[in-house]
Design a protein around this motif. Sequence first.
Motif, PDB file in Angstrom:
ATOM      1  N   HIS A  84      37.555  38.453  54.396  1.00  0.00           N
ATOM      2  CA  HIS A  84      38.205  37.740  53.231  1.00  0.00           C
ATOM      3  C   HIS A  84      39.395  38.486  52.950  1.00  0.00           C
ATOM      4  CE1 HIS A  84      38.260  35.604  49.889  1.00  0.00           C
ATOM      5  NE2 HIS A  84      38.201  36.917  48.860  1.00  0.00           N
ATOM      6  N   VAL A  85      40.488  37.149  52.736  1.00  0.00           N
ATOM      7  CA  VAL A  85      41.565  37.582  52.206  1.00  0.00           C
ATOM      8  C   VAL A  85      41.436  37.542  50.472  1.00  0.00           C
ATOM      9  CG1 VAL A  85      44.101  37.274  52.022  1.00  0.00           C
ATOM     10  CG2 VAL A  85      42.642  36.731  54.063  1.00  0.00           C
ATOM     11  N   GLY A  86      41.302  38.647  49.860  1.00  0.00           N
ATOM     12  CA  GLY A  86      41.318  38.341  48.264  1.00  0.00           C
ATOM     13  C   GLY A  86      42.539  38.749  47.783  1.00  0.00           C
ATOM     14  N   SER A  87      42.497  39.560  46.703  1.00  0.00           N
ATOM     15  CA  SER A  87      43.745  39.756  45.967  1.00  0.00           C
ATOM     16  C   SER A  87      43.623  41.148  45.329  1.00  0.00           C
ATOM     17  CB  SER A  87      43.936  38.876  44.940  1.00  0.00           C
ATOM     18  OG  SER A  87      45.217  39.333  44.095  1.00  0.00           O
ATOM     19  N   ALA A  88      45.029  42.021  45.285  1.00  0.00           N
ATOM     20  CA  ALA A  88      45.032  43.256  44.596  1.00  0.00           C
ATOM     21  C   ALA A  88      44.853  42.869  42.987  1.00  0.00           C
ATOM     22  CB  ALA A  88      46.038  44.149  44.819  1.00  0.00           C
ATOM     23  N   GLY A  89      44.389  43.532  42.178  1.00  0.00           N
ATOM     24  CA  GLY A  89      44.258  43.431  40.759  1.00  0.00           C
ATOM     25  C   GLY A  89      43.083  42.864  40.456  1.00  0.00           C
ATOM     26  N   VAL A  90      42.118  42.484  41.055  1.00  0.00           N
ATOM     27  CA  VAL A  90      40.908  41.680  40.656  1.00  0.00           C
ATOM     28  C   VAL A  90      40.052  42.509  39.547  1.00  0.00           C
ATOM     29  CG1 VAL A  90      40.787  40.297  42.597  1.00  0.00           C
ATOM     30  CG2 VAL A  90      39.507  42.539  42.642  1.00  0.00           C
ATOM     31  N   THR A  91      40.125  43.832  39.572  1.00  0.00           N
ATOM     32  CA  THR A  91      39.267  44.463  38.794  1.00  0.00           C
ATOM     33  C   THR A  91      40.060  44.982  37.466  1.00  0.00           C
ATOM     34  OG1 THR A  91      39.753  46.723  39.604  1.00  0.00           O
ATOM     35  CG2 THR A  91      37.922  45.535  40.531  1.00  0.00           C
ATOM     36  N   ARG A  92      41.099  44.674  37.353  1.00  0.00           N
ATOM     37  CA  ARG A  92      42.117  45.090  36.164  1.00  0.00           C
ATOM     38  C   ARG A  92      42.159  44.276  34.839  1.00  0.00           C
ATOM     39  NH1 ARG A  92      47.448  46.233  39.937  1.00  0.00           N
ATOM     40  NH2 ARG A  92      46.108  47.262  41.701  1.00  0.00           N
ATOM     41  N   PRO A  93      41.892  43.015  34.684  1.00  0.00           N
ATOM     42  CA  PRO A  93      41.928  42.366  33.677  1.00  0.00           C
ATOM     43  C   PRO A  93      40.899  42.940  32.462  1.00  0.00           C
ATOM     44  CG  PRO A  93      41.953  40.855  35.535  1.00  0.00           C
ATOM     45  CD  PRO A  93      42.020  41.914  36.006  1.00  0.00           C
ATOM     46  N   GLU A  94      39.963  43.304  32.906  1.00  0.00           N
ATOM     47  CA  GLU A  94      38.911  43.804  32.070  1.00  0.00           C
ATOM     48  C   GLU A  94      38.697  45.418  32.106  1.00  0.00           C
ATOM     49  OE1 GLU A  94      37.673  41.757  29.799  1.00  0.00           O
ATOM     50  OE2 GLU A  94      38.367  40.237  31.019  1.00  0.00           O
ATOM     51  N   ARG A  95      40.037  46.154  32.530  1.00  0.00           N
ATOM     52  CA  ARG A  95      39.685  47.605  32.703  1.00  0.00           C
ATOM     53  C   ARG A  95      40.143  47.946  31.316  1.00  0.00           C
ATOM     54  NH1 ARG A  95      42.608  50.575  37.799  1.00  0.00           N
ATOM     55  NH2 ARG A  95      41.108  49.192  38.885  1.00  0.00           N
ATOM     56  N   PRO A  96      39.466  48.991  30.837  1.00  0.00           N
ATOM     57  CA  PRO A  96      39.822  49.506  29.310  1.00  0.00           C
ATOM     58  C   PRO A  96      41.107  50.485  29.519  1.00  0.00           C
ATOM     59  CG  PRO A  96      37.958  50.671  30.290  1.00  0.00           C
ATOM     60  CD  PRO A  96      38.312  49.427  31.305  1.00  0.00           C
ATOM     61  N   GLY A  97      41.741  50.382  28.418  1.00  0.00           N
ATOM     62  CA  GLY A  97      42.978  51.353  28.293  1.00  0.00           C
ATOM     63  C   GLY A  97      44.309  50.667  29.202  1.00  0.00           C
ATOM     64  N   LEU A  98      44.267  49.736  30.073  1.00  0.00           N
ATOM     65  CA  LEU A  98      45.117  49.435  30.904  1.00  0.00           C
ATOM     66  C   LEU A  98      46.434  48.956  30.151  1.00  0.00           C
ATOM     67  CD1 LEU A  98      45.605  49.794  34.123  1.00  0.00           C
ATOM     68  CD2 LEU A  98      44.794  47.394  34.250  1.00  0.00           C
ATOM     69  N   ASP A  99      47.773  49.176  30.568  1.00  0.00           N
ATOM     70  CA  ASP A  99      49.031  48.764  30.051  1.00  0.00           C
ATOM     71  C   ASP A  99      49.215  47.495  30.679  1.00  0.00           C
ATOM     72  OD1 ASP A  99      51.479  48.063  28.895  1.00  0.00           O
ATOM     73  OD2 ASP A  99      52.365  50.080  29.277  1.00  0.00           O
ATOM     74  N   LEU A 100      48.937  46.246  30.369  1.00  0.00           N
ATOM     75  CA  LEU A 100      49.208  45.182  31.024  1.00  0.00           C
ATOM     76  C   LEU A 100      50.414  44.745  31.258  1.00  0.00           C
ATOM     77  CD1 LEU A 100      46.451  42.842  29.428  1.00  0.00           C
ATOM     78  CD2 LEU A 100      46.414  43.851  31.386  1.00  0.00           C
TER      79      LEU A 100
END
Length: 583
Positions: free
Chosen positions: A432-448
């Motif tokens: 499957h061709v997915g995408s980097a970043g899929v776990t980041r939107p809800e990651r605590p403390g991440l500088d969007l």
Amino acid sequence: MELCSTTLSSPASTFVLNFQGPKLPKPFLQIYGRQKTLVYEQTSTRLSSGTCRATISAEAGKQGWDFGRFIKTLYFFNGPPSPAKFFDFLVEKLSSPSPSEPVSSMGTSDIVLVAGATGGVGRRVVDVLRKKGIPVRVLVRNEEKARRMLGSDVDLVVGDITKDSTLVPEYFKGVKKVVNAVSVIVGPKEGDTPDRAKYSQGIKFFEPEIKGDSPEKVEYIGMKNLIKAVKDNLGLRRGKLLFGFEDNNYRQLSFGALDDVVMGGVSESTFLIDPSGNENGGPTGVFKGVVSTANNGGFTSTRTKNFSKPEDLSAYDGLEFRLKGDGRRYKVIVRTSSDWDALGYTAGFDTEKGKWQSIQVPFSSLRPIFRAKTVSDAPPFDPSIVMSLQLMFSKFEYDGKLNGTFVEGPFELPVSSIRAYIKDPITPRFVHVGSAGVTRPERPGLDLSKQPPAVRLNKELGSILTFKLKGEDLIRESGIPYAIVRPCALTEEPAGADLIFEQGDNITGKISREEIARLCVAALESPYACDKTFEVKSVVPFSEPFTLDPANPPPEKDYNVYFKDLKEGITGKEALQQNPVPV
């Protein structure tokens, strides 16, 4: 010469059958040349004590042939007896030296299905597969567009993964692996040029919006539909349970005795369930009985009734039996015909006394046998149409060979499970061709503000990465051997740059669509990629274009160099419950 005189009587009528003719081959039910008188009295189609009796006027060895048990065997496998049915059975079986039904031949070569074959990665995957001579089929929504892009001779099926009803089972016949390049369409809000120049630059360079179906519909519902459509074709890493107890579930098969009584012998067996007989104290099946060579017999067996529909085991490489051995050699017989007395594909296996063990019988080891003789011109075994299974303990192997472990008397073989298995090393069946970043939107403390646009705009884009992650989880939970490739920003640059593989969903960068296509095809054949989730990017930064000298192209990559360092179980979701990881 009179071979057999049979009297069949019932309240309505009495039949006396006298068979005349030349000596028959030693077949099913021939009693080795002795003259027999069989008397069968039927009062109803229900078989019970007192409804039938049988006498054999000539002695056959030291023990009498149990004609009642023979009738019960017929009844179990062929339904209620009737005089006409019994007559037809005798005529057919005593006069036919070969199976009455041909066995279907094997299908075409294994096919790789490419879903999303008109997309930037998908069409390149098709290209790479074709160049390698691998049979490929494409699943597309727009036939005209696909043929224009991929050629008029492409093996093509039209379906939409967001619509379950369009994924017809016939589309997937022969498919053994899948590359899924389907993705929700993201395009510039303000529109694009006719040659899609903005799209080619990547999402980093335009204000994006979703075009067409929503991420939920494509990335999640579509994934669910696609997995459902191909799961049986691709197989499960742990195998397919045919009989036994697993995870508090019981897969039952209807086993019945098929002993040498059908040849005039006196051996007798049964198959029962011991509620605490397996190695962990749970239930197990037990094949047991007494075998005797009296009356020219010498075998016992337990066989399933024909399955209500053929079992398709084409995704697997053989049968695995979990059993407690007794030091003897047994046989497994697999039939692909619904005829009771038909060609069987047979293999022997040895057991160790007093030890629970897993016995694997590869489909490639099955030998076409009919009435203990090899059928040299039989078609190859077709695992897609398995109709019944049989276990046998016999004095004979086949073609006159003897079983060196055979002894008369009682035997017992506990069998806790029968499953179809995939042989090692297991390679991905679903890439499957997915995408980097899929776990980041809800990651605590991440500088969007330092994240790619899709992470910053996840909600504005219909929660695109959230549903991509949900789709990935469906693959991981499916049991299908898989590889999930998460590219960073995709470009139209050529393949060939050095690569960086990471796990944990922390990197940003760019990578060529051509490189991803090659990587996906390589993952299909690599055990190192199996059940792995990983991100990948080029070493070349965004600020630098990557070009190649056509006269001096780089050597083709060995992607196993990258795959072999990957680990199972790392998805990036771990960071959602922990302190944020610097990106």
